[in-house]
Design an enzyme around this catalytic site. Structure first.
Site: not given
Length: 148
Positions: A52-55, A99
């Site tokens: 539960a994050h993005a880059h 994601a």
């Protein structure tokens, strides 16, 4: 900006042998980037979620080396879920996509290969910051205001 269409489920080589199978992974061959970091997630209670994050910059490549899990992707406009349940398939996730790994089976192991070493500043952990980033609003400004 990357879209879900930039994600690829990649078939890894499968070398079958009666003593056990092998799936080699090579930088710039199966994985479309230079691998800088490798880690794996394990002992996840069945049905639990991770990620539960993005880059901003980091590419990721995920493999279910044991068991199964789903990867829910979001590009700010579209969502898609991939099921990873074979150790000879990997999912390439380019930067700029949200994601979340979900529905881990008992005993699942998620192998993660990344294009960058760990850098907390590269993570977008707040979904609203991600949405604003995708719509062109400066995420650093949002981070400053959200921390007040």
């Amino acid at each position: 900006m990357n879209k879900i269409s930039n994600c690829k489920l990649i078939n890894l080589p499968l070398i079958k042998d009666r003593r056990g199978n092998i799936s080699p992974i090579h930088t710039e061959v199966e994985v479309p980037f230079d691998i800088k970091r490798v880690f794996y997630i394990y002992d996840i209670p069945g049905g639990e979620d991770r990620g539960a994050h993005a880059h901003y910059s980091c590419h990721q490549f995920l493999v279910a080396v044991s068991g199964s899990f789903e990867v829910e992707l979001d590009d700010g406009e579209n969502q898609k879920t991939f099921l990873l349940n074979r150790p000879y398939f990997g999912l390439h996730i380019p930067p700029g996509l949200w994601a979340a790994e979900k529905q881990f089976s008992g005993g699942a192991v998620c192998l993660v290969l990344t294009s960058h070493e760990y850098d907390e500043a590269d993570y977008i952990r707040d979904y609203e910051v991600f949405r604003n980033y995708k719509t062109g609003i400066d995420a650093n400004i949002i981070k400053q205001y959200s921390s007040r």
